[in-house]
Design a protein around this motif. Structure first.
Motif, PDB file in Angstrom:
ATOM      1  N   TYR A  40       7.479 -35.398  25.131  1.00 36.66           N
ATOM      2  CA  TYR A  40       6.558 -36.528  25.272  1.00 36.66           C
ATOM      3  C   TYR A  40       6.540 -37.048  26.708  1.00 36.66           C
ATOM      4  O   TYR A  40       5.482 -37.258  27.303  1.00 36.66           O
ATOM      5  CB  TYR A  40       6.959 -37.641  24.304  1.00 36.66           C
ATOM      6  CG  TYR A  40       6.219 -38.937  24.528  1.00 36.66           C
ATOM      7  CD1 TYR A  40       4.894 -39.080  24.134  1.00 36.66           C
ATOM      8  CD2 TYR A  40       6.845 -40.010  25.144  1.00 36.66           C
ATOM      9  CE1 TYR A  40       4.217 -40.258  24.357  1.00 36.66           C
ATOM     10  CE2 TYR A  40       6.175 -41.192  25.365  1.00 36.66           C
ATOM     11  CZ  TYR A  40       4.858 -41.319  24.966  1.00 36.66           C
ATOM     12  OH  TYR A  40       4.184 -42.486  25.179  1.00 36.66           O
ATOM     13  N   GLU A  41       7.738 -37.240  27.278  1.00 35.58           N
ATOM     14  CA  GLU A  41       7.814 -37.846  28.615  1.00 35.58           C
ATOM     15  C   GLU A  41       7.337 -36.891  29.710  1.00 35.58           C
ATOM     16  O   GLU A  41       6.831 -37.321  30.741  1.00 35.58           O
ATOM     17  CB  GLU A  41       9.247 -38.305  28.888  1.00 35.58           C
ATOM     18  CG  GLU A  41       9.645 -39.512  28.028  1.00 35.58           C
ATOM     19  CD  GLU A  41      11.045 -40.005  28.347  1.00 35.58           C
ATOM     20  OE1 GLU A  41      11.826 -39.239  28.914  1.00 35.58           O
ATOM     21  OE2 GLU A  41      11.331 -41.166  27.999  1.00 35.58           O
ATOM     22  N   SER A  76      10.716 -48.669  23.157  1.00 36.07           N
ATOM     23  CA  SER A  76      10.186 -48.553  24.519  1.00 36.07           C
ATOM     24  C   SER A  76       9.026 -49.489  24.767  1.00 36.07           C
ATOM     25  O   SER A  76       8.483 -49.534  25.868  1.00 36.07           O
ATOM     26  CB  SER A  76       9.711 -47.111  24.766  1.00 36.07           C
ATOM     27  OG  SER A  76      10.770 -46.201  24.581  1.00 36.07           O
ATOM     28  N   GLY A  77       8.609 -50.226  23.724  1.00 33.43           N
ATOM     29  CA  GLY A  77       7.505 -51.164  23.883  1.00 33.43           C
ATOM     30  C   GLY A  77       6.141 -50.508  23.757  1.00 33.43           C
ATOM     31  O   GLY A  77       5.123 -51.144  24.022  1.00 33.43           O
ATOM     32  N   LYS A  78       6.101 -49.234  23.337  1.00 31.40           N
ATOM     33  CA  LYS A  78       4.817 -48.539  23.154  1.00 31.40           C
ATOM     34  C   LYS A  78       4.362 -48.749  21.706  1.00 31.40           C
ATOM     35  O   LYS A  78       4.453 -47.849  20.865  1.00 31.40           O
ATOM     36  CB  LYS A  78       4.967 -47.061  23.491  1.00 31.40           C
ATOM     37  CG  LYS A  78       5.387 -46.800  24.940  1.00 31.40           C
ATOM     38  CD  LYS A  78       5.531 -45.302  25.188  1.00 31.40           C
ATOM     39  CE  LYS A  78       5.828 -45.026  26.656  1.00 31.40           C
ATOM     40  NZ  LYS A  78       7.156 -45.479  27.068  1.00 31.40           N
ATOM     41  N   ASP A 276      21.872 -48.825  23.846  1.00 26.56           N
ATOM     42  CA  ASP A 276      20.624 -49.406  23.368  1.00 26.56           C
ATOM     43  C   ASP A 276      20.233 -50.576  24.278  1.00 26.56           C
ATOM     44  O   ASP A 276      21.039 -51.468  24.533  1.00 26.56           O
ATOM     45  CB  ASP A 276      20.831 -49.897  21.931  1.00 26.56           C
ATOM     46  CG  ASP A 276      19.528 -50.307  21.279  1.00 26.56           C
ATOM     47  OD1 ASP A 276      18.808 -51.112  21.898  1.00 26.56           O
ATOM     48  OD2 ASP A 276      19.248 -49.852  20.167  1.00 26.56           O
ATOM     49  N   THR A 277      18.987 -50.580  24.780  1.00 26.18           N
ATOM     50  CA  THR A 277      18.545 -51.670  25.657  1.00 26.18           C
ATOM     51  C   THR A 277      18.562 -53.005  24.929  1.00 26.18           C
ATOM     52  O   THR A 277      18.753 -54.052  25.550  1.00 26.18           O
ATOM     53  CB  THR A 277      17.130 -51.396  26.192  1.00 26.18           C
ATOM     54  OG1 THR A 277      16.249 -51.166  25.094  1.00 26.18           O
ATOM     55  CG2 THR A 277      17.108 -50.201  27.115  1.00 26.18           C
ATOM     56  N   ASN A 307      15.087 -47.899  30.809  1.00 26.47           N
ATOM     57  CA  ASN A 307      13.663 -47.908  30.461  1.00 26.47           C
ATOM     58  C   ASN A 307      12.981 -49.008  31.260  1.00 26.47           C
ATOM     59  O   ASN A 307      13.096 -50.183  30.932  1.00 26.47           O
ATOM     60  CB  ASN A 307      13.492 -48.141  28.952  1.00 26.47           C
ATOM     61  CG  ASN A 307      12.037 -48.104  28.527  1.00 26.47           C
ATOM     62  OD1 ASN A 307      11.139 -47.972  29.358  1.00 26.47           O
ATOM     63  ND2 ASN A 307      11.799 -48.223  27.237  1.00 26.47           N
ATOM     64  N   ASP A 308      12.267 -48.614  32.300  1.00 26.39           N
ATOM     65  CA  ASP A 308      11.656 -49.615  33.187  1.00 26.39           C
ATOM     66  C   ASP A 308      10.356 -50.195  32.639  1.00 26.39           C
ATOM     67  O   ASP A 308       9.692 -50.981  33.315  1.00 26.39           O
ATOM     68  CB  ASP A 308      11.418 -49.031  34.580  1.00 26.39           C
ATOM     69  CG  ASP A 308      10.409 -47.889  34.579  1.00 26.39           C
ATOM     70  OD1 ASP A 308       9.972 -47.472  33.485  1.00 26.39           O
ATOM     71  OD2 ASP A 308      10.058 -47.408  35.681  1.00 26.39           O
TER      72      ASP A 308
END
Length: 809
Positions: A40-41, A76-78, A276-277, A307-308
């Motif tokens: 994916y990345e 990841s906020g997606k 884990d963030t 994870n920026d």
């Protein structure tokens, strides 16, 4: 962190901790997920569902792996991509509980409340009311929605019949969750024993359900069984390490004074290669709230490296940068958050955050472009989940109705409504010989609120009052913190959560609880919404209404601020001080060793000064100051500006208004005592508008320096004018731009007028040291006594009523 001792109990705790870490390290990882993430990345799928299906067919991908990938996207906020994956997993297996659960959770994170509720209803039908779907909300959320669903949708006879027959494994699961629901419901009603017994029944059936252990830990904390609560929270963390199980371990560790155990566990987890963030953010927020800014920055930087684009990390970085006065960094983080995750906040909240940063940076062009749009959009939102909005609106407009609107919107999110309260409203304790007055504050220490509060606390008559202070700001080592701690029944609540802080306040049987902070930075006014005291009010920290009549019964306010136009809009009942009350001026003892040269000031110029925070200095008021400088050539402006960027903005704006850069002199940040000394070397302090000078005006007068006030309609725009009235200097109060310039110019140019003003001020300051006059807290004590007596003998009074204090003889 305190170091562990060698006692037997400590060894037992450490052993449990080590077992927790071992189990956490053994949690199996799905080996297929990194492969998908890598694809994916690196390739940036054009069609995520299609690519996943291809991979599924090729590698015989399990639905659990698809869901794990969706969870990665969610973390990841997606959100949109995650929703696509979870909906795909539902097509693969429409009965999969995890797929339903994460679809609903993702919709909630996207703010799609209606769609989320619809999905819950669909899921309940498709999964035959599976307990996991019923329990989608956190098990101890602010409402008992889960318990209600479980206990009212199915009749109690259902549970009875399940227990009486020979239950299957599915039946046992349902029984366990019923016990859990009963326990949760009992806890909301404060019936701890029923809650504990039902949780033990649930755990006996399903000992591996971490939620059961987590709620048991919570219940035991409330029941003051600290050691057992710690063991239960460790068990919960052993089964599943996530944010709310760690929250309980934090509370329990704090209860047994072993907070280092919590920190050790978090540190061990964070020290792993890819923690884990969410866990990193949990500890970073704890460090932020306790003002350990440098350590919090280090952790958030680590989270940012992992994870920026994570929205929680970006928001925490923005807020931390803002509170540590790194406004440019805050502005950049906010902008990055909003560009990557436009759905993360509603439009009005984004505008408030960006405008606030712009104000602290004096980005006046941006403010001019955005301010009117933001003000007009306020009435289009249902709530504002940001505490800065209510505070910032005071700097944006003098429209008191707008202040009230924003306060009401803020209160809906910040002062979350509870399904229970800890005290009965106005039902005062009967056994107290003295009135117990509690003060809740996040500003105890080197802060202007403490500068105002300490004289009140020191003068409070101990024959009638017993003061308590509940501080959620850690000890900063200042004399203010030390003195306030010594002069009160002091409780540091910085390391316990809001509910436990409220319980602590209730256990101290506080009669009148006063919030000294309300909607200002790092506020924890949510504690007040538990109603930990029979009478609740606010004053000092926030100069406006709370917008929350169910939480704040009264507000102490001076008659000077009130008008027929504003009185109807206050949410609280008002305790009105007479406007003739004298401000408690404390004449400053000036040092003989200081001169103007110590502050880089010329001896032959008239010094106009402003030491306000930048958000108070609008372009409009700065232009008025420039006009004043233009009309009075022998004047200079002495202004506080901490950073070079802001200084450049001020110099550019001055030059654009025809003022030479040499006429601007910048002041550094000093502590209160040094600041009061330097105020004496200003000739005239300049007011700001619409959020005027408050404590700075009072300190300037105490040092012998008058202020030119700009009086408006709201309380925030009138405080400096009140100080002048108390100092017998009404002639220095302006009501519009032109009168501000005219009065200030007269003070600069007319030596007789200036001498008369200084003589009036000197007389008032000398009178303030006269022991025959009323002590500074006379009216304050009268207010508390009258408020207490109204309800002591008649708690059945439901209607709150405003009342005015009589003038003392």
């Amino acid at each position: 962190m305190p170091s562990p001792s060698s006692t037997e109990n400590n060894q037992e705790h450490d052993k449990i901790l080590e077992e927790t870490i071992k189990v956490y390290n053994k949690i199996p990882k799905d080996i297929s997920v990194p492969k998908i993430i890598d694809l994916y990345e690196n390739s940036q799928f054009n069609d995520i569902p299609l690519e996943i299906i291809k991979i599924s067919k090729k590698d015989n991908l399990k639905i659990e792996t698809v869901i794990c990938f969706g969870k990665y996207l969610l973390r990841s906020g997606k959100f949109k991509e995650a929703l696509t994956i979870f909906e795909l997993s539902l097509k693969i297996d429409p009965s999969n509980i995890a797929a339903w659960a994460f679809t609903i959770i993702t919709l909630e994170r996207m703010g799609a409340k209606k769609a989320s509720d619809n999905k819950i209803n669909d899921a309940l039908k498709k999964t035959k009311r599976h307990p996991g779907i019923i329990n989608l909300k956190t098990p101890y959320a602010s409402n008992n929605a889960y318990a209600n669903r479980c206990l009212t949708t199915e009749s109690p006879e259902r549970l009875k019949s399940l227990i009486e027959k020979k239950p299957t494994s599915n039946d046992l699961g349902e029984i366990a969750y019923y016990h859990y629901a009963i326990a949760f419901d009992a806890l909301q009603k404060n019936d701890k024993n029923i809650a504990i017994n039902n949780l033990l029944c649930a755990i006996e059936i399903i000992p591996t359900e971490f939620r059961f252990w987590a709620l048991l830990s919570r219940t035991l904390i409330i029941a003051d069984e600290a050691l057992n609560a710690f063991k239960a929270s460790v068990e919960a963390c052993t089964l599943k390490v996530q944010k709310f199980t760690l929250d309980h371990l934090l509370l329990a560790s704090n209860k047994i004074s072993k907070l280092y155990l919590f920190d050790n566990l978090i540190d061990k987890i964070i020290s792993k290669n890819k923690p884990d963030t969410g866990i990193i953010n949990l500890k970073a927020k704890r460090l932020h709230l306790t003002r350990h800014y440098e350590e919090a920055f280090k952790l958030l930087s680590k989270s940012h490296e992992i994870n920026d684009k994570n929205p929680e990390t970006l928001l925490n970085l923005s807020l931390l940068s803002f509170d540590s006065k790194q406004f440019l960094a805050a502005h950049k983080s906010f902008n990055r958050l909003f560009s990557l995750h436009p759905e993360y906040m509603n439009d009005i909240q984004k505008r408030f955050y960006n405008l606030l940063c712009a104000c602290f940076l004096n980005e006046w062009d941006y403010i001019d472009a955005e301010l009117s749009i933001t003000l007009s959009a306020i009435d289009k939102v249902s709530s504002l989940d940001t505490i800065v909005a209510a505070f910032f609106i005071l700097s944006m407009t003098d429209d008191f109705k707008k202040h009230v609107e924003v306060a009401k919107l803020t209160s809906k999110s910040i002062l979350r409504k509870k399904d229970f309260t800890l005290t009965e409203r106005f039902n005062l304790y009967k056994n107290h010989k003295k009135i117990r007055v509690g003060y809740l504050s996040g500003d105890i220490g080197e802060h202007i609120v403490s500068h105002i509060f300490l004289p009140i606390l020191s003068s409070l008559d101990r024959e009638y009052f017993e003061p308590f202070v509940f501080s959620y700001r850690p000890d900063d080592g200042s004399d203010y913190y030390k003195n306030i701690k010594e002069q009160s029944n002091f409780h540091d609540i910085s390391k316990i959560n809001d509910r436990d802080a409220a319980i602590l306040i209730t256990n101290n049987e506080i009669d009148i609880l006063i919030d000294l902070t309300l909607y200002t930075s790092a506020s924890r006014s949510n504690i007040m919404s538990y109603r930990p005291a029979p009478i609740q009010m606010h004053h000092t920290g926030f100069p406006s209404t709370s917008g929350a009549p169910d939480v704040y019964d009264y507000m102490l306010v001076n008659k000077f601020y009130l008008s027929e136009e504003t009185i109807p809009y206050y949410a609280e009942s008002l305790i009105i001080q007479p406007h003739i009350i004298e401000t408690a001026f404390n004449k400053c003892n000036l040092s003989d060793n200081l001169t103007r040269s110590d502050f880089n000031l010329p001896d032959n110029k008239f010094v106009l000064a402003s030491f306000n925070e930048p958000h108070k200095i609008t372009r409009h008021i700065f232009k008025i100051w420039c006009s004043l400088l233009h009309e009075n050539k022998d004047t200079i402006l002495w202004i506080y500006a901490a950073d070079e960027q802001r200084r450049t903005k001020i110099l550019d704006e001055a030059e654009a208004n025809g003022i030479d850069r040499e006429r601007i002199i910048f002041a550094e940040k000093l502590d209160f005592d040094k600041h009061k000394q330097r105020l004496h070397f200003a000739d005239l302090l300049l007011d700001t508008f619409p959020y005027g000078n408050h404590s700075s005006a009072k300190m300037a007068l105490e040092s012998g320096t008058p202020i030119i006030a700009y009086r408006g309609i709201s309380q925030a725009a009138q405080i400096s004018a009140l100080h002048l009235t108390c100092a017998n200097l009404d002639s220095l109060i302006a009501h519009d731009d032109r009168s501000f310039i005219t009065i200030a110019s007269r003070y600069i140019q007319d030596e007789n007028f200036r001498s008369a003003c200084l003589q009036n001020l000197a007389t008032v300051l000398n009178r303030s040291t006269d022991k025959t006059s009323h002590k500074p807290t006379a009216y304050y004590e009268l207010a508390l006594k009258m408020l207490y007596s109204r309800f002591k003998d008649n708690p059945s009074i439901n209607a709150k009523q405003s009342f005015e204090l009589p003038e003392l003889a």
